[in-house]
Every structure is written in C-alpha cells, then in structure tokens.
Design an enzyme around this catalytic site. Structure first.
Site, PDB file in Angstrom:
ATOM      1  N   PHE A  21      -6.635   7.679  -5.944  1.00  0.00           N
ATOM      2  CA  PHE A  21      -5.633   6.727  -5.036  1.00  0.00           C
ATOM      3  C   PHE A  21      -6.683   6.048  -4.165  1.00  0.00           C
ATOM      4  O   PHE A  21      -7.028   6.675  -3.210  1.00  0.00           O
ATOM      5  CB  PHE A  21      -4.561   7.624  -4.403  1.00  0.00           C
ATOM      6  CG  PHE A  21      -3.491   6.697  -3.836  1.00  0.00           C
ATOM      7  CD1 PHE A  21      -2.679   6.299  -4.554  1.00  0.00           C
ATOM      8  CD2 PHE A  21      -3.554   6.498  -2.373  1.00  0.00           C
ATOM      9  CE1 PHE A  21      -1.644   5.509  -3.820  1.00  0.00           C
ATOM     10  CE2 PHE A  21      -2.662   5.717  -1.794  1.00  0.00           C
ATOM     11  CZ  PHE A  21      -1.578   5.201  -2.576  1.00  0.00           C
TER      12      PHE A  21
ATOM     13  N   SER B  49      -6.644   3.522   9.345  1.00  0.00           N
ATOM     14  CA  SER B  49      -5.282   3.265   9.657  1.00  0.00           C
ATOM     15  C   SER B  49      -4.492   1.980   9.591  1.00  0.00           C
ATOM     16  O   SER B  49      -3.362   1.849  10.010  1.00  0.00           O
ATOM     17  CB  SER B  49      -5.254   3.857  11.294  1.00  0.00           C
ATOM     18  OG  SER B  49      -5.702   5.279  11.650  1.00  0.00           O
TER      19      SER B  49
ATOM     20  N   ASN C 224       3.607   8.933   2.183  1.00  0.00           N
ATOM     21  CA  ASN C 224       4.980   9.799   2.860  1.00  0.00           C
ATOM     22  C   ASN C 224       4.719  11.203   1.945  1.00  0.00           C
ATOM     23  O   ASN C 224       5.064  12.199   2.189  1.00  0.00           O
ATOM     24  CB  ASN C 224       5.938   9.320   2.794  1.00  0.00           C
ATOM     25  CG  ASN C 224       6.815   9.530   4.035  1.00  0.00           C
ATOM     26  OD1 ASN C 224       6.368   9.799   5.228  1.00  0.00           O
ATOM     27  ND2 ASN C 224       8.228   9.832   3.854  1.00  0.00           N
TER      28      ASN C 224
ATOM     29  N   GLU D 263      -4.154  10.814   5.699  1.00  0.00           N
ATOM     30  CA  GLU D 263      -2.835  10.550   5.377  1.00  0.00           C
ATOM     31  C   GLU D 263      -2.125  10.275   7.089  1.00  0.00           C
ATOM     32  O   GLU D 263      -1.033  10.673   7.076  1.00  0.00           O
ATOM     33  CB  GLU D 263      -2.090  11.709   4.970  1.00  0.00           C
ATOM     34  CG  GLU D 263      -2.535  12.408   3.769  1.00  0.00           C
ATOM     35  CD  GLU D 263      -2.860  11.384   2.385  1.00  0.00           C
ATOM     36  OE1 GLU D 263      -2.748  10.038   2.642  1.00  0.00           O
ATOM     37  OE2 GLU D 263      -3.528  11.871   1.624  1.00  0.00           O
TER      38      GLU D 263
END
Length: 398
Positions: free
Chosen positions: A143, A152, A254, A377
């Site tokens: 990914f 970020s 998420n 993440e």
C-alpha cells in the site's frame, strides 16, 4: 432472588484477571487459539534469529500459510475471504503481534490496506483478478501512500498520475512500505488534476521498482521498502473507480489502525507474561523478586493497563461489527493502546534487569517494534489532534 454463592465463582486467572474470555463466543476463541498455535509453531521458535539478522525469510511461504489459515483479508466478504467478524480479526491481530509486530504488519497491510482498498473501491474486474490470490497468500500486496517528505500530510503528496491518451502514467516515490519488495501488486495513491486517486499496479510493470530498506532497528523481521515509479504506464482500468480524494486512503488507514488497537496489546501481553514468569523464578536476597512489594506494584500496574486495553479493543470491535464505530474512536484506541503497550514493555524490562535486553526474552524486541507502531498509521500527535477536534469542534490541523 438468591445470590450466587462464592463457591460458584471461578478461580482467579492471572492470564485473564477480568474474565474477558467470558465475552467471547466459541468461534471467537477458536480463531484466537488457531492463530496462537500457528504463531507458536511457525514464528516463536525462529523470531529472535530473524530479528537479530534483520530478515523475514520465506515470507512468501509464510503468506501462503497465513492464507491457508484464512487470516488474509479475513474480515472481508467474498472473493475467497473468510468473512470473519471484527472481534475475530482483532483477536487474530493480537496473537500475531504477541509473536512479533512484523508478522501482524504483514497480515494487516495485506488485508486491511491493500485488499480492503480493492474490495471497497475496486471494480469487479479488479476484485476478481486480485482478491482470491491475495486471500490465499499466492499474491502479496502493499500500500503506497507515505512519501519521503510527506507522512502525516498526505494531501501534499508529490507522486503524480497524468493522463496520456487512454492510459495513466505515474511518477513518484513512496517510503516505508511494508511488503514492498515481495509484493505482486501495489495499491498506489497519486495526485491527479482531478484530485487524489488510487491505482492498482502490478509490480512487474515497467518503471516500477521496490528497493528494500535496510539498517532498521525496529520491525527488523519485516520487509520494508521504497516504491519508485518512473513513468509507470497503466491502462485506464487500473484506477480504483470508487475512490475520490483523500477519503479513500484514509478509510483504509482506519481499518489498519483498528488492527493495531488489538495488536499492541499482543506485544504488551508477551512482555507482561515474560516479566511475570521471570519474577516468580528469579531470586535475589534469598527469595523470588515477585515477592517484593515494588515488583508486585509494577506487575499490578502492567496488568491493569494490559487488560483495560484489551477491554477497549473488544468494545471497539463490537462497535465495528454493529456498524457504529467512528474514526475518532479508532484514534482513541490506537493512541491509548500503543502508548500503554510501550510503557508495559519498558516496565517489563526493568523487572528482567539486564536480561531484559537479551533476545533470549521478547521484551526488547517488542519494545523496539512498538516504537514503529507508535508512529505508523498516525503519530501520537495526529491522533491527539483528531480527538482534540472531536472534543472541541475546532480544527487545529491547519
């Protein structure tokens, strides 16, 4: 109404002091026990050596075994995926990370990022082509969102996709990509004249390369790579038709963050169990150190945070299964559980003393791995700001 007698109370279980297992259905426990047994057989005997050498040998074979367990994309429906519930997926993440964060990352990136992106946003042709082989572990996915200068702030990404006739041409550079150099397919996000778009990129496409990143002191038993896209030409059908803007990749993140909420508690549990066992056996001043008040205080505090974190993960899992889980609640879990897991690891290291830095025990390996988990993440600061905005209604990001 008569009260139950004390004789009917189950004995206190140091491994499950709150009786959380009572909240789990038999099929939940079966998933957990299957993953725990596989990890004990295939990972734990070798992980210290893999970590010390900075390698994950036989990753393709491991992926096929994970596919055989039904662990890859296990929370997705159809296309060879197991269709498991969110709590079952979370329990699997906990057990994988109790073995090593690198193993959980392999599973998480495959299922919650690459496969989820195709499943949620892909065309029927893309789903049929890629998802069955990814679910079986025959094809590994990665990914590509993070860039060398933009982690970020993905809105500032420099990777570009431009139209050339009926094709797309991608140019750019992604960084810190798990599975990159062993992947057969990459989900790559790029800026276009119409906004951010996602693309399904076979890794044998000319112009695509994935040099492996070395010299890591964290997640050493994990494949981490750069992605280089130099004039990668793709047909129009490579675009993910359902993804428009940053909402696409952020919804994938998420999913991955949810797995981390559980996974971090696996690393914490492994360190707590190592410290508890050591404290019962290690003698100083003529008796086991577990009999000293200061050591017991540390163990009690570790157990509190560990099992509160597992309860939080379980609560979020039930909300996800019910379709009521919000992104801010996932940030709540990721921020709390990773932060507390690191503190549990550090406290465990103090109980083990000098032995705490040895790879004969899992503590330092988990502690260094969690330094990466703390950042990827979404950093601590980003999740604090997500919660800050939700609490105040004021946006501090800009």
């Amino acid at each position: 109404m008569s009260k139950p007698s004390a004789a009917k109370r189950p004995p206190f279980d140091p491994g499950d002091p709150l009786g959380i297992d009572d909240l789990l259905a038999p099929e939940d426990l079966a998933v957990r026990d299957t993953v725990r047994a596989w990890s004990a057989d295939r990972v734990l005997p070798e992980i210290a050596g893999w970590y010390e050498r900075g390698e994950l040998p036989g990753v393709r074979e491991l992926a096929r075994e994970l596919g055989g367990l039904g662990a890859l994309g296990m929370h997705l429906e159809g296309y060879g995926c197991a269709g498991a519930g969110a709590v079952q997926y979370g329990l699997a993440c906990l057990e994988f990370e109790a073995a090593d964060s690198g193993i959980r990352s392999l599973v998480s990136v495959q299922g919650s990022l690459a496969m989820y992106a195709i499943h949620r946003f892909g065309s029927e042709e893309q789903k049929t082509r890629w998802l069955p082989s990814m679910a079986s572990g025959e094809t590994i996915g990665c990914f590509g969102l993070t860039e060398p200068d933009h982690g970020s702030d993905p809105a500032a990404m420099r990777t570009r996709a431009r139209r050339d006739g009926g094709d797309w041409v991608l140019d750019g550079h992604k960084m810190w990509i798990t599975n990159g150099s062993v992947a057969g397919v990459a989900v790559v996000w790029a800026a276009t004249d119409e906004g951010v778009r996602g693309f399904v990129v076979p890794t044998d496409t000319p112009g695509f390369s994935a040099p492996e990143i070395k010299h890591k002191w964290s997640l050493r038993a994990s494949v981490t790579s750069e992605l280089v896209l130099d004039g990668v030409r793709l047909p129009a059908g490579a675009e993910l038709p359902g993804a428009r803007g940053l909402g696409g990749p952020l919804s994938c993140l998420n999913q991955a963050r949810y797995g981390i909420v559980w996974g971090a508690m696996g690393a914490a549990r492994a360190c707590f169990e190592a410290a508890l066992g050591y404290a019962r056996e290690r003698e100083q001043f003529g008796r086991p150190i577990g009999g000293f008040q200061l050591t017991q205080a540390k163990l009690a505090d570790m157990a509190l945070e560990l099992h509160k974190g597992i309860l939080l993960a379980h609560h979020l899992g039930r909300r996800m299964d019910a379709g009521t889980l919000r992104p801010e609640q996932v940030s709540f879990g990721k921020l709390n559980n990773v932060r507390e897991a690191i503190e549990i690891c550090r406290t465990a290291r103090t109980i083990l003393g000098a032995n705490g830095i040895s790879l004969e025990y899992p503590v330092m390996r988990h502690a260094t791995n969690l330094e990466s988990v703390l950042t990827y993440e979404g950093t601590v600061e980003m999740h604090q700001l997500v919660l800050g905005k939700a609490l105040t209604g004021l946006d501090a990001f800009r």
